[in-house]
Design an enzyme around this catalytic site. Structure first.
Site, PDB file in Angstrom:
ATOM      1  N   SER A   1     -49.394  49.852  74.333  1.00  0.00           N
ATOM      2  CA  SER A   1     -49.867  49.334  73.042  1.00  0.00           C
ATOM      3  C   SER A   1     -50.333  47.887  73.107  1.00  0.00           C
ATOM      4  CB  SER A   1     -48.776  49.478  71.975  1.00  0.00           C
ATOM      5  OG  SER A   1     -47.679  48.621  72.273  1.00  0.00           O
TER       6      SER A   1
ATOM      7  N   LYS B   1     -45.134  43.080  69.839  1.00  0.00           N
ATOM      8  CA  LYS B   1     -46.467  43.021  69.226  1.00  0.00           C
ATOM      9  C   LYS B   1     -46.900  41.556  69.155  1.00  0.00           C
ATOM     10  CE  LYS B   1     -46.409  47.482  68.328  1.00  0.00           C
ATOM     11  NZ  LYS B   1     -47.248  48.436  69.081  1.00  0.00           N
TER      12      LYS B   1
END
Length: 418
Positions: A212, A273
């Site tokens: 990701s 993230k």
């Protein structure tokens, strides 16, 4: 020879004294036929049984005395001191160099206790025999072992090394085995405590589990996260114990930081993230372009040619610049994806909006908290990703040593993260 011409003996068996002018007289005999010896002056000496013994004089002319039984009483040394005396049974008592009587005999002929130079009686065994002082004197004297200070033997010093002691030292050495084990246990405990302190206050390692965050972080990267950058919360401690609420020594992350945090819906799963929206920001995706507070982020495509992934999808790599000037590289599969168009997300105070760098392959704050990440509370922040320490391709396993070398990516070692 007739009796009248025979030399007569007195009642004690002593012969008559010879004429001093007669020269050397024939040696008279006692009742047993032993010849009696004469000294230079013509005196006859007798032994302990009445036998005539040679009577000698010392260098000073002192004659040896006799007792009533004809036994020699004493002899004299070169200084005129009495050398040897006899008891009632005729046993000679010896004298030392100072004229002190040496061992004498008792009534049964056993040697009586002798005395040392200070008058102390010497010890005898159970049969009355005196211990042999010569043998004791011949035995080598044990050399004392002294301490480093030279003031006392090791046996008398409490700090004596174990190897220098006797049985007591050996017992302590046995006890030392348990002490050594306890030292090992303490060392392990201290090492674990130090590791825990470092993990809570300074650094914590993580392994990237997915794609990701490509192209900046790949699956299999082993990263280090700084814990002090944003302060500390209960999630800074392993297992997130409820020791306190909020953050202490807290600092706000900057836009563009790569952050590790606890997933808000379970407060257990670690996610990584990039911070895109700060408290008070408005975030929206419009036609695959990021907008922050109504302003589009500038993207610059950097790939020289189109690249497809394993599914045949087009991969576009671009450098994205956020408001404030922070630039980083992103990866995108092109327009028309589910997350390319979203509503406006307003970030409340104390929360942050997170997005993955692989924009079309990341479940992040664009997805509702019930299914995705949602908005992340400041308390859930763990730390800032600082560096890629090591990296292995997917498929590497701790239990497969061959993969440690066949799957390694050395070009990514010690890569500092933007």
């Amino acid at each position: 020879m007739s009796d009248e011409h025979k030399p007569h003996q007195d009642e004690h068996g002593h012969g008559p004294a010879p004429d001093p002018h007669a020269g050397a007289a024939a040696s008279p005999h006692d009742d047993h036929g032993h010849a009696a010896a004469h000294d230079d002056h013509g005196h006859a000496a007798h032994d302990d049984h009445g036998h005539a013994a040679a009577a000698s004089h010392d260098d000073h002319g002192h004659a040896a005395a006799h007792d009533d039984h004809g036994h020699a009483a004493t002899t004299h040394d070169d200084h005129g001191h009495a050398a040897a005396s006899h008891d009632d049974h005729g046993h000679a008592a010896a004298h030392d160099d100072h004229g002190h009587a040496a061992p004498s005999h008792d009534d049964h002929g056993h040697v009586a206790p002798s005395h040392d130079d200070h008058g102390h009686a010497a010890a005898h065994d159970p049969h009355g025999h005196e211990a042999a002082p010569a043998a004791a004197a011949a035995a080598p004297e044990r050399r004392p072992v002294w301490s480093d200070s030279g003031d006392a033997p090791f046996e008398d010093v409490d700090a004596t090394p174990v190897y220098a002691r006797g049985g007591k030292g050996r017992k302590k050495a046995k006890k030392g085995g348990g002490s050594e084990s306890w030292e090992i246990v303490k060392t392990i405990v201290f090492a674990l405590l130090i590791a825990l302190v470092l993990r809570v206050l300074l650094f914590q390692p993580f392994t990237i589990p997915s794609a990701s965050m490509e192209p900046n972080l790949y699956e299999g990267d082993y990263i280090v996260v700084s814990k002090w950058t944003y302060g500390y919360s209960k999630h800074s401690i392993p297992f997130s114990p409820p020791v306190f609420e909020g953050r202490i020594f807290g600092n706000e992350p900057e836009r563009g930081d790569i952050v590790v945090f606890k997933l808000p819906r379970d407060d257990r799963t670690d996610y990584i993230k990039r911070v895109i929206g700060l408290p008070g920001d408005r975030i929206q995706m419009i036609n695959n372009v990021l907008h922050i507070n109504g302003e589009a982020a500038r993207d610059v495509v950097v790939t020289g040619q189109d690249v497809t992934n394993m599914y045949g999808e087009l991969i576009v790599t671009a450098d994205e610049t956020l408001p404030g000037g922070r630039t980083f590289r992103i990866q995108d599969f092109g327009p028309g994806r589910d997350l390319d168009d979203t509503p406006v997300f307003e970030v409340p105070a104390g929360h942050y909006f997170m997005m993955g760098d692989n924009r079309d392959n990341s479940v992040d704050s664009r997805v509702d908290e019930s299914m995705g990440v949602g908005l992340v509370p400041a308390e859930n922040l763990i730390g800032k990703a600082e560096i890629i320490l090591f990296s292995w391709q997917p498929g590497a396993s701790l239990w497969n040593p061959v993969s440690w070398f066949s799957k390694v990516r050395p070009s990514r070692f010690f890569t500092v993260l933007d």
